[in-house]
Structure formats: structure tokens, C-alpha cells
Design a protein around this motif. Structure first.
Motif, mmCIF file in Angstrom:
data_model
loop_
_atom_site.group_PDB
_atom_site.id
_atom_site.type_symbol
_atom_site.label_atom_id
_atom_site.label_comp_id
_atom_site.label_asym_id
_atom_site.label_seq_id
_atom_site.Cartn_x
_atom_site.Cartn_y
_atom_site.Cartn_z
ATOM 1 N N PRO A 133 -1.901 21.048 5.095
ATOM 2 C CA PRO A 133 -1.476 20.426 6.355
ATOM 3 C C PRO A 133 -1.740 21.315 7.570
ATOM 4 C CG PRO A 133 0.323 20.579 4.726
ATOM 5 C CD PRO A 133 -0.760 21.513 4.308
ATOM 6 N N GLU A 134 -2.120 20.679 8.683
ATOM 7 C CA GLU A 134 -2.219 21.329 9.997
ATOM 8 C C GLU A 134 -1.341 20.542 10.960
ATOM 9 O OE1 GLU A 134 -6.080 21.553 11.702
ATOM 10 O OE2 GLU A 134 -6.908 22.841 10.137
ATOM 11 N N LEU A 135 -0.396 21.208 11.586
ATOM 12 C CA LEU A 135 0.549 20.522 12.468
ATOM 13 C C LEU A 135 0.590 21.173 13.846
ATOM 14 C CD1 LEU A 135 3.314 19.988 9.848
ATOM 15 C CD2 LEU A 135 2.739 18.230 11.509
ATOM 16 N N GLU A 136 0.557 20.342 14.880
ATOM 17 C CA GLU A 136 0.717 20.800 16.248
ATOM 18 C C GLU A 136 2.076 20.353 16.781
ATOM 19 O OE1 GLU A 136 -4.035 20.431 17.384
ATOM 20 O OE2 GLU A 136 -2.640 18.826 17.934
ATOM 21 N N PHE A 137 2.592 21.091 17.748
ATOM 22 C CA PHE A 137 3.875 20.731 18.353
ATOM 23 C C PHE A 137 3.952 21.304 19.753
ATOM 24 C CE2 PHE A 137 4.463 24.797 16.268
ATOM 25 C CZ PHE A 137 5.250 25.538 17.131
ATOM 26 N N TYR A 138 4.875 20.746 20.548
ATOM 27 C CA TYR A 138 5.172 21.270 21.878
ATOM 28 C C TYR A 138 6.515 21.996 21.838
ATOM 29 C CZ TYR A 138 1.526 18.946 24.658
ATOM 30 O OH TYR A 138 0.335 18.560 25.217
ATOM 31 N N LEU A 139 6.579 23.101 22.562
ATOM 32 C CA LEU A 139 7.847 23.805 22.773
ATOM 33 C C LEU A 139 8.254 23.599 24.222
ATOM 34 C CD1 LEU A 139 9.849 25.662 21.252
ATOM 35 C CD2 LEU A 139 8.697 27.600 22.324
ATOM 36 N N ASN B 293 -0.756 26.780 10.702
ATOM 37 C CA ASN B 293 -1.458 26.275 9.517
ATOM 38 C C ASN B 293 -0.731 26.680 8.242
ATOM 39 O OD1 ASN B 293 -4.042 27.411 11.451
ATOM 40 N ND2 ASN B 293 -3.893 25.248 10.994
ATOM 41 N N LEU B 294 -0.775 25.789 7.252
ATOM 42 C CA LEU B 294 -0.155 26.015 5.953
ATOM 43 C C LEU B 294 -1.237 26.002 4.880
ATOM 44 C CD1 LEU B 294 2.885 23.546 6.279
ATOM 45 C CD2 LEU B 294 2.800 25.958 6.930
ATOM 46 N N TRP B 295 -1.137 26.920 3.913
ATOM 47 C CA TRP B 295 -2.099 26.970 2.818
ATOM 48 C C TRP B 295 -2.087 25.663 2.026
ATOM 49 C CZ3 TRP B 295 -5.974 30.018 2.725
ATOM 50 C CH2 TRP B 295 -5.888 31.351 3.123
ATOM 51 N N HIS B 296 -3.242 25.327 1.468
ATOM 52 C CA HIS B 296 -3.336 24.146 0.614
ATOM 53 C C HIS B 296 -2.626 24.405 -0.715
ATOM 54 C CE1 HIS B 296 -6.823 26.646 -0.529
ATOM 55 N NE2 HIS B 296 -6.586 26.199 -1.748
ATOM 56 N N CYS B 297 -2.120 23.343 -1.294
ATOM 57 C CA CYS B 297 -1.469 23.406 -2.607
ATOM 58 C C CYS B 297 -1.386 21.968 -3.125
ATOM 59 C CB CYS B 297 -0.080 24.048 -2.527
ATOM 60 S SG CYS B 297 1.051 23.220 -1.395
ATOM 61 N N ILE B 298 -0.807 21.780 -4.297
ATOM 62 C CA ILE B 298 -0.696 20.439 -4.857
ATOM 63 C C ILE B 298 0.078 19.546 -3.888
ATOM 64 C CG2 ILE B 298 1.427 20.873 -6.155
ATOM 65 C CD1 ILE B 298 0.111 19.168 -8.424
ATOM 66 N N ALA B 299 -0.280 18.275 -3.830
ATOM 67 C CA ALA B 299 0.141 17.389 -2.746
ATOM 68 C C ALA B 299 1.653 17.335 -2.531
ATOM 69 C CB ALA B 299 -0.407 15.979 -2.995
ATOM 70 N N THR B 300 2.422 17.189 -3.609
ATOM 71 C CA THR B 300 3.877 17.078 -3.434
ATOM 72 C C THR B 300 4.471 18.346 -2.834
ATOM 73 O OG1 THR B 300 4.019 17.624 -5.795
ATOM 74 C CG2 THR B 300 4.342 15.313 -5.182
ATOM 75 N N GLU B 301 3.965 19.505 -3.245
ATOM 76 C CA GLU B 301 4.462 20.750 -2.669
ATOM 77 C C GLU B 301 4.000 20.891 -1.217
ATOM 78 O OE1 GLU B 301 4.490 25.607 -3.326
ATOM 79 O OE2 GLU B 301 3.574 24.322 -4.853
ATOM 80 N N ALA B 302 2.786 20.433 -0.912
ATOM 81 C CA ALA B 302 2.310 20.482 0.472
ATOM 82 C C ALA B 302 3.225 19.670 1.385
ATOM 83 C CB ALA B 302 0.878 19.957 0.550
ATOM 84 N N ALA B 303 3.684 18.515 0.909
ATOM 85 C CA ALA B 303 4.596 17.692 1.703
ATOM 86 C C ALA B 303 5.941 18.394 1.870
ATOM 87 C CB ALA B 303 4.780 16.331 1.045
ATOM 88 N N ASP B 304 6.447 19.014 0.805
ATOM 89 C CA ASP B 304 7.686 19.793 0.916
ATOM 90 C C ASP B 304 7.543 20.865 1.992
ATOM 91 O OD1 ASP B 304 9.054 18.425 -1.071
ATOM 92 O OD2 ASP B 304 8.692 19.925 -2.630
ATOM 93 N N ARG B 305 6.411 21.562 1.972
ATOM 94 C CA ARG B 305 6.189 22.639 2.937
ATOM 95 C C ARG B 305 6.142 22.110 4.365
ATOM 96 N NH1 ARG B 305 1.356 26.387 0.295
ATOM 97 N NH2 ARG B 305 2.581 27.333 -1.401
ATOM 98 N N ALA B 306 5.420 21.005 4.587
ATOM 99 C CA ALA B 306 5.315 20.450 5.932
ATOM 100 C C ALA B 306 6.668 19.935 6.424
ATOM 101 C CB ALA B 306 4.271 19.332 5.954
ATOM 102 N N PHE B 307 7.419 19.291 5.538
ATOM 103 C CA PHE B 307 8.759 18.808 5.868
ATOM 104 C C PHE B 307 9.658 19.969 6.297
ATOM 105 C CE2 PHE B 307 12.996 18.041 3.682
ATOM 106 C CZ PHE B 307 13.546 17.295 4.709
ATOM 107 N N ARG B 308 9.641 21.050 5.530
ATOM 108 C CA ARG B 308 10.482 22.201 5.850
ATOM 109 C C ARG B 308 9.979 22.909 7.102
ATOM 110 N NH1 ARG B 308 11.685 24.399 -0.299
ATOM 111 N NH2 ARG B 308 13.882 24.589 0.205
ATOM 112 N N PHE B 309 8.672 22.947 7.287
ATOM 113 C CA PHE B 309 8.106 23.591 8.465
ATOM 114 C C PHE B 309 8.611 22.928 9.747
ATOM 115 C CE2 PHE B 309 4.724 23.074 11.676
ATOM 116 C CZ PHE B 309 4.667 24.376 12.146
ATOM 117 N N LYS B 310 8.571 21.605 9.789
ATOM 118 C CA LYS B 310 8.992 20.901 10.993
ATOM 119 C C LYS B 310 10.470 21.170 11.291
ATOM 120 C CE LYS B 310 7.243 16.725 11.699
ATOM 121 N NZ LYS B 310 6.807 15.321 11.474
ATOM 122 N N SER B 311 11.301 21.119 10.272
ATOM 123 C CA SER B 311 12.730 21.392 10.473
ATOM 124 C C SER B 311 12.959 22.836 10.899
ATOM 125 C CB SER B 311 13.508 21.097 9.184
ATOM 126 O OG SER B 311 13.434 19.724 8.864
ATOM 127 N N ALA B 312 12.192 23.755 10.308
ATOM 128 C CA ALA B 312 12.353 25.178 10.624
ATOM 129 C C ALA B 312 11.993 25.462 12.078
ATOM 130 C CB ALA B 312 11.488 26.014 9.692
#
Length: 460
Positions: A156-162, A223-242
């Protein structure tokens, strides 16, 4: 952190509901040994928002042994207009669902001393999985690929505004000053928020490895490293909350809204995708194939193209999402693919070998990571299963191509009409998602916007 058991290490499963009390008691001791006294139990709602509950580790055995109850209304919203059911009746009939900790997801929270974070899987009272749970939706779709001996990898690649307070009870972009694309340090980030966040995220163990300023003031990408899809979603979900939590600690608002400002860039959510076989060998490259891509890769890409209009509802899930799409930008507006073309919906990066992959550029940062990745995998699976042929790269007049939906209403109608995709994602989930989105559209249709006041109030 090395002190928590990996998924499946405790008992025969990975969930607290499936392990004996002595094993759970042992985990309590291990948590206390590293001075963790609070466990944050989290799950993802349909919008991708973290819903959570904090419990004391000293009460962990009693609280977790039979599942943590939540109201089922968090997912099962009722379309009152369609069913005639009133809001009061809907609340009265809302039952419980139970959350069971996936122990393999336990991680200490670096920015919150004494707290560990864990993700819940949700079950109905009869022990069946909650069909509307986004994590369960992705798990089901991924299972279709793994049943074929295929292992989907996602990066996943995620952009955001602060944003920071503007002094008038509102928010303004942090670090005002444009043109800071690919910059680091205090330029455009005077308080080193990005650098500090990157260090904290390393301790959170979600695969964050790089960060940079984007073009607009206050806009960043991690940017987040690639991994198996379900774990990638866990990582992106936690990243946004973090990121949102770390922003709050410095009196700032981090937003993953698709396009929060007129005249400024939107925030994307790009998904890099490839497939391994069950022995870990990459399957997307074929040195002798067209463009260096294997037949499997070409069919996967063709499947995502065929179902792109429906997948748009999952990758661009808000009314605001469609303010981001426009010709001549990095946000796609056509159902197309290209070789290293950042204007295309699907980009094939120039790297080959182990790095052979496709990049789906359809999504914006507001997307629910589980659902966006589920949509990507579902399209790829259908393309592989049906051995679809990939069309030629776009040439000539772009008006000859199919356009992506231009509104949320168009996108959810495309999702509803895509029977193959609905079957994969699950009728229960799709019904709940469309109901939620129709309510959003209806509420917006009655809301008076600033544009309307500026356009009409003086002259009319």
C-alpha cells in the motif's frame, strides 16, 4: 515486539475464543513483564474507521475468554425507505456480535506507554463470521486465490494531509509553502512530524519504510512494504489510525479525505499487486511474454479492468472521492492500463524480475483498506479464473475507452449490477455497504453547501 506469540502459536487457533484459560493467563504475565497494562481491542467499520475498546490487562482473562460484545448495528444499518422500518425499530432489533482477539496482531504502541494494540475478528452469537466485517470480506476473497495455489502480495501507498488550527475554530494546512514534492526535513515540515512518525511506525512493526512530502502544503506520503494481502490491509488500517493519533498528540488533524481543498492535490491510495505460487516463486514475470508479463499477470490485469467500474465503489467510497478525478491529473478517469504510465488506472512499473507487479491507482486515501484490496483481488481472481485476454495499451482518442464512474451514485450502481463481483464479496456485505452509501448520498442531497450560497445568494 518478540514477546507476543505469532498467529496460531497459542492453542490450535489464533483467537482468544479458541485457546485455554491457562494460555491466556500466561499471556497476561508476559504483557505485565513488559509493563503493558492496557489492551486496545480494535476492528474496522465499513468506512474504514477504527472502532475500539480499551481493557485492563488485569481483567483480560475475564473479558476476552467469551468474546467482547458490540452492537451489530455498527454494520447492519437498515434502509428505512426500502423496508419501512423506523430508526427506533432498527435500534430495538440490533443484537450483539462478539469480537475475538487475533493474538498474532498484538503490538505494543510506541507513542502510548503501557498500551498494546490488537485486532478483533467478529462473530455472530452462533459462531459464524460476520459477513459485513471488512476483514472477513477480504479473507474470503483471498481464500479463492489461495485455493488455486496463488499467494497475493500487496504493497500500500497512502497520502494524507496534516492540518493545524487556523485561530478561528477551523483548520489550515500545516507547514504552508507549496512545491515541496520529494522533500524531507524541516522544509515544509517545521516540526519534523513526518520524521518522528516514521520512527514511531518502525516500532509499531507495520512495515513502514519510507516517507516524503508531497506537492501540496501539509501533504505527505508514507510507504509500507508489500506482504500477503490480508496482512497488508491490517498494516494500512493501523497506519491510518496511528497517523491520526500521532497528529492529535501535537494538536493537529491528519486527514485521509480524498480532496479536502479546492485547487490542491487529492490524496491517493495506490496498491502494488503481484502473485507468488505456494512455493514463494513470483508469477507475474515472463521474459518471453509481451511486455515481460506472464499470461497469469495479463489475465489478472484484464479482470481488474473488466470489473473496474464496480471496484470503484470500494476504492473511491465517498461523495468527495469524485472531486479528485480529472483528465490530465495523476488521478485516473478512464478504465485503462499503461506501461509506467502514472495517468493510467493500472500502471505497470518498469521493473521486472521479483519486482514485476501492477499498480492500481484507482483508490483514494479515504478507502477502507480491507475493501479496496478485496476489490482488487476479486477482479484479479475473476480474470485468472476466466483466462481473460488483456486489451492493447491505450492509443488514440481516450473517448474510445470506458470512463470510470463520475459520482458515488454511479459507482454503487455499478457494484450492485456486477453479479460476479457481488457473489465473491458476499450479498450480505454488498447490501450493507450500498445501504450505507445511499444514506450518505441522500443526506448530502439535502445539505446546503458553501458553493450554493456563493453562487446564488447575492443575485437570486
Amino acid at each position: 515486539m518478540g514477546v507476543f506469540p505469532a498467529k496460531g502459536d497459542v492453542g490450535s487457533g489464533g483467537y482468544v475464543g479458541q485457546i485455554d484459560l491457562s494460555a491466556l493467563s500466561e499471556l497476561v504475565v508476559r504483557l505485565k513483564d513488559i509493563r503493558i497494562d492496557v489492551l486496545r481491542l480494535a476492528f474496522c467499520d465499513l468506512m474504514g474507521v477504527e472502532r475500539s475498546r480499551d481493557i485492563l490487562v488485569s481483567s483480560m482473562v475475564s473479558v476476552l475468554s467469551n468474546g467482547v460484545p458490540f452492537s451489530s448495528e455498527i454494520y447492519r444499518r437498515t434502509d428505512g425507505a426500502a423496508t419501512g422500518q423506523s430508526r427506533i425499530e432498527a435500534v430495538k432489533t440490533a443484537g450483539d456480535i462478539l469480537g475475538y482477539l487475533d493474538i498474532g496482531t498484538l503490538k505494543a504502541v510506541p507513542w502510548e506507554a503501557g498500551v498494546a494494540h490488537g485486532i478483533l475478528d467478529l462473530q455472530n452469537l452462533d459462531g459464524t463470521a460476520v459477513a459485513e466485517d471488512p476483514r472477513e470480506v477480504l479473507r474470503r476473497v483471498q481464500g479463492k486465490l489461495t485455493a488455486m495455489g496463488l499467494v497475493p502480495l500487496v504493497g500500500p501507498e497512502l497520502e494524507f494531509y496534516l492540518l493545524e488550527p487556523d485561530g478561528n475554530s477551523g483548520w489550515q494546512r500545516y507547514g504552508l509553502g507549496g512545491g515541496n514534492i520529494y522533500s524531507s526535513g524541516l522544509k515544509g515540515d517545521p516540526e519534523n512530524f513526518l520524521l518522528n512518525s516514521l520512527r514511531m511506525l518502525e516500532g509499531f512493526e507495520i512495515g513502514a519504510f519510507g516517507a516524503n512530502h508531497e506537492f501540496s502544503s501539509g501533504q505527505f506520503e508514507i510507504n509500507l512494504w508489500h506482504c500477503i494481502a490480508t496482512e497488508a490491509a491490517d498494516r494500512a488500517f493501523r497506519f491510518k489510525s496511528a497517523i491520526k493519533e500521532m497528529g492529535r498528540q501535537t494538536n493537529k488533524l491528519a486527514t485521509f479525505m480524498a480532496k479536502p481543498f479546492n485547487g490542491e492535490s487529492g490524496s491517493g491510495f495506490h496498491l502494488h499487486f503481484s502473485i507468488l505460487d505456494d512455493l514463494g516463486r513470483p508469477l507475474f514475470e515472463d521474459k518471453g511474454g509481451p511486455d515481460g508479463l506472464s499470461d497469469l499477470a495479463r489475465s489478472a490485469i484484464a479482470g481488474v479492468l473488466r470489473h473496474a467500474r464496480a471496484v470503484t465503489a470500494l476504492c473511491s467510497p465517498t461523495i468527495n472521492s469524485y472531486k479528485r478525478f480529472a483528465p490530465g491529473t495523476f488521478a485516473p478517469w478512464l478504465v485503462d492500463w499503461g506501461l509506467n504510465d502514472r495517468g493510467a488506472m493500472i500502471r505497470i512499473p518498469s521493473q521486472r524480475g521479483l519486482s514485476t507487479r501492477m499498480e492500481l491507482r484507482l483508490g483514494d486515501a479515504s478507502a477502507n483498506p480491507y475493501l479496496a484490496i478485496a476489490g482488487l483481488l476479486a477482479g484479479a481472481y475473476l480474470g485468472i479464473k476466466e483466462e481473460l485476454t488483456l486489451p492493447e495499451v491505450r492509443t488514440g482518442d481516450p473517448r474510445d475507452l470506458i470512463a470510470l464512474p463520475r459520482t458515488l451514485r454511479d459507482a454503487i450502481e455499478a457494484l450492485r449490477d456486477d453479479e460476479e463481483l457481488v457473489e465473491l464479496l458476499g450479498d450480505g456485505f454488498v447490501d450493507a455497504f450500498i445501504c450505507l452509501k445511499r444514506d450518505e448520498i441522500e443526506r448530502f442531497s439535502r445539505y446546503v453547501t458553501d458553493w450554493e450560497f456563493i453562487e446564488y445568494a447575492y443575485h437570486l
